[in-house]
Design an enzyme around this catalytic site. Structure first.
Site, PDB file in Angstrom:
ATOM      1  N   LYS A 153      17.280 -17.727 -33.752  1.00  0.00           N
ATOM      2  CA  LYS A 153      16.922 -17.984 -32.357  1.00  0.00           C
ATOM      3  C   LYS A 153      15.859 -19.085 -32.312  1.00  0.00           C
ATOM      4  O   LYS A 153      14.823 -18.998 -33.003  1.00  0.00           O
ATOM      5  CB  LYS A 153      16.368 -16.710 -31.714  1.00  0.00           C
ATOM      6  CG  LYS A 153      17.381 -15.586 -31.586  1.00  0.00           C
ATOM      7  CD  LYS A 153      18.377 -15.843 -30.481  1.00  0.00           C
ATOM      8  CE  LYS A 153      19.236 -14.622 -30.200  1.00  0.00           C
ATOM      9  NZ  LYS A 153      20.154 -14.827 -29.055  1.00  0.00           N
ATOM     10  N   ASP A 177      20.921 -20.494 -32.098  1.00  0.00           N
ATOM     11  CA  ASP A 177      21.070 -20.095 -30.698  1.00  0.00           C
ATOM     12  C   ASP A 177      19.792 -20.466 -29.956  1.00  0.00           C
ATOM     13  O   ASP A 177      18.745 -19.846 -30.154  1.00  0.00           O
ATOM     14  CB  ASP A 177      21.319 -18.589 -30.602  1.00  0.00           C
ATOM     15  CG  ASP A 177      21.651 -18.147 -29.183  1.00  0.00           C
ATOM     16  OD1 ASP A 177      21.632 -18.992 -28.273  1.00  0.00           O
ATOM     17  OD2 ASP A 177      21.934 -16.948 -28.989  1.00  0.00           O
ATOM     18  N   GLU A 203      24.741 -22.549 -30.531  1.00  0.00           N
ATOM     19  CA  GLU A 203      25.148 -21.681 -29.428  1.00  0.00           C
ATOM     20  C   GLU A 203      24.280 -21.939 -28.208  1.00  0.00           C
ATOM     21  O   GLU A 203      23.050 -21.905 -28.288  1.00  0.00           O
ATOM     22  CB  GLU A 203      25.040 -20.210 -29.854  1.00  0.00           C
ATOM     23  CG  GLU A 203      25.544 -19.231 -28.804  1.00  0.00           C
ATOM     24  CD  GLU A 203      25.508 -17.792 -29.295  1.00  0.00           C
ATOM     25  OE1 GLU A 203      25.414 -16.892 -28.429  1.00  0.00           O
ATOM     26  OE2 GLU A 203      25.557 -17.567 -30.513  1.00  0.00           O
ATOM     27  N   ASP A 228      27.727 -19.385 -24.406  1.00  0.00           N
ATOM     28  CA  ASP A 228      27.356 -17.978 -24.227  1.00  0.00           C
ATOM     29  C   ASP A 228      27.026 -17.748 -22.759  1.00  0.00           C
ATOM     30  O   ASP A 228      27.838 -17.254 -21.993  1.00  0.00           O
ATOM     31  CB  ASP A 228      26.180 -17.607 -25.126  1.00  0.00           C
ATOM     32  CG  ASP A 228      25.801 -16.130 -25.015  1.00  0.00           C
ATOM     33  OD1 ASP A 228      26.398 -15.401 -24.202  1.00  0.00           O
ATOM     34  OD2 ASP A 228      24.889 -15.697 -25.738  1.00  0.00           O
ATOM     35  N   LYS A 250      30.631 -11.561 -24.323  1.00  0.00           N
ATOM     36  CA  LYS A 250      29.790 -10.366 -24.342  1.00  0.00           C
ATOM     37  C   LYS A 250      30.463  -9.296 -23.487  1.00  0.00           C
ATOM     38  O   LYS A 250      30.773  -9.525 -22.311  1.00  0.00           O
ATOM     39  CB  LYS A 250      28.397 -10.680 -23.787  1.00  0.00           C
ATOM     40  CG  LYS A 250      27.626 -11.758 -24.559  1.00  0.00           C
ATOM     41  CD  LYS A 250      27.135 -11.254 -25.892  1.00  0.00           C
ATOM     42  CE  LYS A 250      26.326 -12.310 -26.633  1.00  0.00           C
ATOM     43  NZ  LYS A 250      25.082 -12.704 -25.953  1.00  0.00           N
TER      44      LYS A 250
END
Length: 337
Positions: A153, A177, A203, A228, A250
């Site tokens: 992240k 991400d 991402e 995403d 998701k």
């Protein structure tokens, strides 16, 4: 059919930070659907970005509780159609849809992947997520859980420097991400530097609605980009195909396994790489995701691995990343707490 709702507060092993938030606990809703002596379990976690709480999900479900109890359950798809007609949020629908699929598989005494005509001989290994922290803490987390693929992240002022330092401590594949934290210019600039450091893909680097920025990224980035936050529901897949190389589905955001299966098919038809991600669910939600893995290119299903304590048994992830699927039908879930 009987329905039961229960809130859990899941403690995390470490403070989990991304570009826009940090937390030490994850609130989650567990739905139980009981029919003909079998119980199916579903889950949806709370999410401040989408303004969803466990309490809000429970409140909307309780409005139609009597109708759910009276529902003539035949298939998860028919139940999902009923829930959509009731205009519940996708998060609430997800918890109910996952429970319905688990119940359906248990009634048939078959795992979902078998009902769908897939097998578990070949499937992608999940990544393990390293949240934003000091470099020392991020390195410590990697050493605590040696893994072949890490999702890192980012969204700081020193993102490339962080990855450069982490690379000194592992030969694992990196995925990045940024959770909407970069601009198009930053993305294009960072991409070759990150590719040289063993990054597989980026991402959601830009804000979810920055389609003009994504045009530039798709033209100039040397790394593939996965949507995403830009890919929430079924109707987003076709648009994302114009601006991304792949999609991360998701279950909580799209409304469960029923629409996710359609999104997987659509994504493949459009030539997209297809990933399913988690939202720090317990083994209840992770076991549902695991049923999809034979259909995927990538998967992010490490949610239960990030918890101090789990609340269920089901699909387990071994130390080498392979999965152990239970003999129990459906998602194979049983609550232990």
């Amino acid at each position: 059919m009987q329905i039961r709702l229960k809130k859990y507060v899941l403690p995390l092993k470490h403070t989990f930070s991304i570009s826009r938030e940090s937390h030490d606990f994850q609130d989650t809703l567990i739905v139980s659907l009981i029919f003909n002596g079998k119980t199916g379990y579903g889950e949806a976690t709370a999410n401040p970005y989408y303004k969803i709480t466990v309490e809000s999900m429970m409140a909307e479900i309780k409005v139609i509780e009597d109708e759910i109890n009276d529902f003539d359950f035949k298939t998860p798809e028919k139940f999902h159609h009923f829930l959509v007609e009731k205009e519940l949020t996708h998060f609430a629908i997800c918890a109910l849809d996952l429970a319905a699929h688990d119940l359906y598989g248990k009634l048939l005494d078959k795992p979902l992947y078998e009902i769908w005509g897939t097998n578990t001989k070949n499937y992608p290994i999940t990544n393990y997520t390293i949240g934003i922290a000091s470099i020392e803490k991020m390195v410590r987390k990697m050493k605590e859980t040696p893994w072949p693929i890490y999702k890192i992240k980012l969204g700081t002022e020193d993102d490339v420097a962080i990855v450069r330092e982490l690379r000194k401590h592992t030969d694992a594949i990196f995925r990045i991400d940024a959770n909407c934290a970069w601009t198009a210019q930053e993305t294009v600039h960072n991409a070759p530097l990150l590719k040289a450091l063993g990054v597989e893909f980026l991402e959601q680097p830009l804000k979810a609605d920055d389609w003009e920025g994504m045009k530039k990224v798709m033209q100039d980035s040397v790394l593939p980009v996965i949507a995403d936050e830009s890919c929430i529901v079924e109707t987003d897949v076709e648009k994302c195909a114009l601006y991304y190389n792949g999609i991360n589905i998701k279950l909580t955001k799209c409304g469960g396994l029923t629409p996710a299966l359609r999104m997987i098919r659509k994504g493949k038809e459009l030539g997209l790489k297809v990933m399913v991600g988690c939202m720090t669910e317990s083994t209840v939600g992770i076991s549902a995701i695991a049923q999809l893995v034979p259909q995927l290119d990538f998967v992010d299903m490490d949610g239960a691995m990030l918890l101090k304590e789990d609340i269920a048994t089901g699909v387990t992830i071994k130390d080498d990343g392979t999965l152990r699927f239970p003999t129990l039908g459906g998602s194979g879930v049983n609550l232990i707490a």
